[in-house]
Design an enzyme around this catalytic site. Structure first.
Site, PDB file in Angstrom:
ATOM      1  N   GLU A 173      -4.897  -9.118  -0.233  1.00  0.00           N
ATOM      2  CA  GLU A 173      -3.671  -9.028   0.561  1.00  0.00           C
ATOM      3  C   GLU A 173      -3.401  -7.581   0.933  1.00  0.00           C
ATOM      4  OE1 GLU A 173       1.140  -9.792   0.583  1.00  0.00           O
ATOM      5  OE2 GLU A 173      -0.087 -10.844  -0.914  1.00  0.00           O
ATOM      6  N   ASP A 201      -3.277  -7.309  -4.298  1.00  0.00           N
ATOM      7  CA  ASP A 201      -2.590  -6.548  -3.253  1.00  0.00           C
ATOM      8  C   ASP A 201      -3.119  -5.126  -3.145  1.00  0.00           C
ATOM      9  OD1 ASP A 201      -0.255  -8.571  -2.888  1.00  0.00           O
ATOM     10  OD2 ASP A 201      -0.276  -8.165  -5.044  1.00  0.00           O
ATOM     11  N   HIS A 207      -3.316 -15.551  -8.902  1.00  0.00           N
ATOM     12  CA  HIS A 207      -2.389 -14.671  -8.194  1.00  0.00           C
ATOM     13  C   HIS A 207      -2.371 -13.286  -8.833  1.00  0.00           C
ATOM     14  CE1 HIS A 207       2.058 -13.986  -6.885  1.00  0.00           C
ATOM     15  NE2 HIS A 207       1.277 -13.806  -5.836  1.00  0.00           N
ATOM     16  N   GLU A 228      -6.630 -13.348  -6.072  1.00  0.00           N
ATOM     17  CA  GLU A 228      -5.867 -12.702  -5.007  1.00  0.00           C
ATOM     18  C   GLU A 228      -5.262 -11.439  -5.582  1.00  0.00           C
ATOM     19  OE1 GLU A 228      -1.839 -11.906  -3.135  1.00  0.00           O
ATOM     20  OE2 GLU A 228      -2.395 -12.410  -5.204  1.00  0.00           O
ATOM     21  N   HIS A 241       1.471  -4.359  -6.084  1.00  0.00           N
ATOM     22  CA  HIS A 241       2.269  -5.209  -5.206  1.00  0.00           C
ATOM     23  C   HIS A 241       3.492  -4.500  -4.649  1.00  0.00           C
ATOM     24  CE1 HIS A 241       5.475  -8.146  -4.319  1.00  0.00           C
ATOM     25  NE2 HIS A 241       4.489  -8.893  -3.853  1.00  0.00           N
TER      26      HIS A 241
END
Length: 248
Positions: free
Chosen positions: A117, A44, A15, A42, A57
């Site tokens: 993301e 952002d 993450h 993953e 994020h």
């Protein structure tokens, strides 16, 4: 967009680049993921005032960097000057807030598969979706495994699909809504990404039976991850990649 016959993404992804092992969404996190044995990450993507994609994020800078204010109001020069390591721990002081291009290059160099993301600031949903997709297509050109785009923003997903239809996309939700099938069809996604706390076996199996893939976040218990994988979950996103060695 039909689901991929062969899911090329690993069972475990870290993450926000490195989970709890490193400052989130940083290059050093990618290096630590490799040491932990993780094969996917993953992270952002959000745009600066100039429309440049950075890896962060929050819509504001205070929590994860030495900056203040909104990311979407900051110039590239201001963002490049920030320290994204020190707020996590002084040992990481000097770690930069990375641009999307730098993270993509490090992922490819380390052979890490990416779940990107799309994280738009309020009011920039369509632009962030389109820019992220265009950058992703260019940065992973000729890659054997394309980046998997995902977002909570349906507007961003639609813009990404319009910009680069060929890139695979996943719809991010907290809880899977009752109308998930209609919405997946409308968004033309291949996967549902959902909170591991709220997913049950019946829902997971229904999504899989309809031909979609399932990813869950943020699962830090390897035993529960095994249960989820047994239900048919394809990818588990975790803050503790160091605990998941045998599953990676």
């Amino acid at each position: 967009m039909p689901a991929l016959a062969d899911w090329p993404y690993p069972r475990v992804m870290a993450h926000r680049c490195g989970g709890a092992l490193a400052p989130e969404n940083t290059l050093v996190g990618l290096d630590l993921c490799v040491l932990a044995g993780v094969k996917g990450v993953e992270f952002d993507v959000m745009l600066s005032a100039a429309g440049t994609p950075y890896i962060i994020h929050d819509e504001t800078l205070e929590r994860t960097t030495t900056g203040v204010g909104r990311v979407s109001d900051a110039t590239d020069a201001q963002l490049d000057a920030l320290d994204a390591g020190q707020p996590f721990h002084k040992a990481f002081a000097g770690e930069p807030l990375p641009r999307f291009a730098a993270v993509a290059a490090r992922c490819r160099a380390l052979d890490l598969v990416a779940n990107v993301e799309i994280k738009p600031a309020e009011g920039f949903e369509a632009l962030t979706g389109a820019v992220t997709a265009e950058f992703a297509a260019a940065l992973w050109r000729d890659a054997s495994v394309p980046p998997l785009l995902s977002s909570f923003s349906e507007v961003a997903l639609q813009a990404a699909a319009k910009a680069v239809p060929a890139l695979p996309r996943g719809w991010l939700v907290d809880r899977v809504p009752s109308d998930w099938l209609v919405r997946c069809q409308g968004l033309d996604v291949i996967a549902v990404h959902t909170n591991c706390k709220y997913l049950d076996e019946a829902c997971c199996r229904a999504i899989k039976a309809a031909g979609y893939r399932v990813a869950v976040y943020t699962e830090n218990d390897p035993q529960h991850a095994m249960t989820l994988l047994g239900w048919g979950v394809d990818t588990v996103i975790t803050d503790r990649p160091d605990r998941f060695g045998p599953l990676c």
